[in-house]
Design a protein around this motif. Structure first.
Motif, short mmCIF file in Angstrom:
data_model
loop_
_atom_site.label_atom_id
_atom_site.label_comp_id
_atom_site.label_asym_id
_atom_site.label_seq_id
_atom_site.Cartn_x
_atom_site.Cartn_y
_atom_site.Cartn_z
N HIS A 64 37.32 39.21 48.05
CA HIS A 64 36.22 38.60 47.36
C HIS A 64 36.52 37.43 46.69
CE1 HIS A 64 32.23 38.33 45.56
NE2 HIS A 64 32.93 38.10 44.03
N VAL A 65 37.78 37.56 45.89
CA VAL A 65 38.15 36.12 45.14
C VAL A 65 38.42 35.15 46.24
CG1 VAL A 65 39.88 35.35 43.68
CG2 VAL A 65 38.69 37.51 43.20
N ARG A 66 39.12 35.38 47.36
CA ARG A 66 39.72 34.64 48.11
C ARG A 66 38.42 33.90 48.83
NH1 ARG A 66 42.61 31.09 48.07
NH2 ARG A 66 44.49 32.36 47.89
N ARG A 67 37.38 34.75 49.17
CA ARG A 67 36.16 34.07 49.65
C ARG A 67 35.46 33.13 48.78
NH1 ARG A 67 35.55 39.19 51.79
NH2 ARG A 67 34.26 39.73 50.22
N LEU A 68 35.58 33.41 47.45
CA LEU A 68 34.69 32.52 46.53
C LEU A 68 35.55 31.25 46.54
CD1 LEU A 68 33.70 35.11 43.76
CD2 LEU A 68 32.31 33.88 45.61
N PHE A 69 36.97 31.32 46.31
CA PHE A 69 37.83 30.20 46.09
C PHE A 69 38.73 30.32 47.26
CE2 PHE A 69 36.33 32.26 42.35
CZ PHE A 69 35.91 31.51 41.58
N PRO A 70 38.32 29.62 48.21
CA PRO A 70 39.18 29.74 49.51
C PRO A 70 40.51 28.67 49.52
CG PRO A 70 37.22 28.45 49.91
CD PRO A 70 37.29 29.24 48.73
N LEU A 71 40.41 27.69 48.49
CA LEU A 71 41.58 26.90 48.44
C LEU A 71 42.38 26.95 47.24
CD1 LEU A 71 39.81 23.68 49.60
CD2 LEU A 71 41.07 25.35 50.96
N SER A 72 41.94 27.84 46.37
CA SER A 72 42.69 28.14 45.04
C SER A 72 43.82 28.87 45.13
CB SER A 72 41.72 28.65 43.75
OG SER A 72 40.53 27.61 43.81
N PRO A 73 44.73 28.87 44.17
CA PRO A 73 45.99 29.69 44.06
C PRO A 73 45.35 30.92 43.56
CG PRO A 73 46.54 27.84 43.00
CD PRO A 73 45.09 27.54 43.25
N VAL A 74 45.82 32.24 44.07
CA VAL A 74 45.59 33.45 43.48
C VAL A 74 46.76 34.08 43.00
CG1 VAL A 74 44.55 35.75 44.04
CG2 VAL A 74 43.59 33.85 45.20
N VAL A 75 46.82 34.54 41.74
CA VAL A 75 47.77 35.10 41.12
C VAL A 75 47.29 36.65 40.62
CG1 VAL A 75 49.39 35.01 39.03
CG2 VAL A 75 48.59 33.10 40.25
N VAL A 76 47.83 37.46 41.03
CA VAL A 76 47.55 39.04 40.65
C VAL A 76 48.48 39.47 39.75
CG1 VAL A 76 47.38 41.04 41.60
CG2 VAL A 76 47.12 39.34 43.23
N VAL A 77 47.94 39.99 38.35
CA VAL A 77 48.61 40.60 37.56
C VAL A 77 48.35 41.93 37.07
CG1 VAL A 77 49.06 40.35 34.78
CG2 VAL A 77 48.80 38.44 36.13
N ALA A 78 49.15 42.77 37.40
CA ALA A 78 48.56 44.33 37.40
C ALA A 78 49.48 45.08 36.37
CB ALA A 78 49.07 44.82 38.40
N CYS A 79 48.74 45.81 35.42
CA CYS A 79 49.43 46.45 34.17
C CYS A 79 49.40 47.88 34.55
CB CYS A 79 48.96 46.05 33.17
SG CYS A 79 49.41 46.65 31.56
N SER A 80 50.40 48.76 34.09
CA SER A 80 50.47 50.03 33.90
C SER A 80 50.19 50.74 35.41
CB SER A 80 49.52 50.94 32.99
OG SER A 80 49.87 52.15 32.62
N PHE A 81 49.23 51.54 35.35
CA PHE A 81 48.81 52.14 36.81
C PHE A 81 48.26 51.22 37.91
CE2 PHE A 81 49.59 55.96 34.28
CZ PHE A 81 50.01 57.02 35.24
N GLY A 82 48.02 50.03 37.18
CA GLY A 82 47.43 48.99 38.25
C GLY A 82 48.61 48.55 39.15
N THR A 83 49.91 48.64 38.49
CA THR A 83 50.89 48.30 39.39
C THR A 83 50.89 48.78 40.67
OG1 THR A 83 52.53 49.73 38.27
CG2 THR A 83 52.28 47.24 37.43
N ALA A 84 50.86 50.56 40.39
CA ALA A 84 50.80 51.26 41.73
C ALA A 84 49.67 50.87 42.64
CB ALA A 84 50.80 52.74 41.12
#
Length: 185
Positions: A64-84
């Motif tokens: 969804h994020v890539r469709r909205l912002f096709p040319l922007s850098p995407v950085v994923v930050v995950a914390c705790s169980f989000g890392t898994a």
């Protein structure tokens, strides 16, 4: 447990936003939370736990994020169980990860898999970490000071009536993430 309103993830997102602003870079943040968290009423049979970590949610959000912002850098930050959650999805979809052109993935705390997440939570500091997470999850659904607690309990009671193996009493008695998982799954 990290949430968009408190904890490490919001501090890190805030710091990254300030860093971007100071350099004139426009940044946007998307936060993904479990059902029932961050003021949302529980409306799913997918209770927090490692069973939820293997869903397609990370991919849905990233696409969804890539469709909205096709040319922007995407950085994923995950914390705790989000890392898994993020690591599990990425491991199952390496081609999609490549196609999404992610700039960076930062995983903070608890590893790369569901098993690792549970073991880390239940063994860190003599099990205090797992007990804290389980009590936090229970509180979100049963805390009488929460305006959504009554609706959450109603939802869990309905789940209990429709799924014979599920017991709200046993879930409420869970004292670790592993015990919570055994009752939530």
């Amino acid at each position: 447990e990290c949430s968009p309103t408190d904890g490490f993830s919001s501090m890190l997102l805030g710091a990254l936003s300030e860093h971007c602003l100071a350099r004139g870079v426009r940044a946007r943040a998307v936060s993904v939370v479990y059902p029932g968290f961050a003021g949302h009423t529980l409306d799913s049979h997918k209770l927090p736990g490692t069973c939820y970590l293997t869903t397609e949610d990370a991919g849905v959000v990233l696409h969804h994020v890539r469709r909205l912002f096709p040319l922007s850098p995407v950085v994923v930050v995950a914390c705790s169980f989000g890392t898994a959650m993020v690591a599990n999805w990425c491991a199952r979809h390496p081609r999609e990860v490549s196609d999404l052109r992610l700039s960076c993935i930062l995983l903070y705390a608890y590893g790369h898999s569901c098993g690792t997440a549970v073991c880390a939570a239940d063994s860190t500091f003599g099990g205090v970490s797992g007990a804290f997470v389980a009590s936090r999850w229970k509180g979100i659904f049963t805390d009488p000071s929460s305006p959504r607690a009554a609706r959450n309990i109603e939802h869990l009671s309905c789940l209990e009536r429709s799924v014979p193996a599920f017991s709200l009493k046993r879930l409420s008695a869970a004292a670790s993430v592993g015990a919570w998982d055994r009752e939530a799954i």
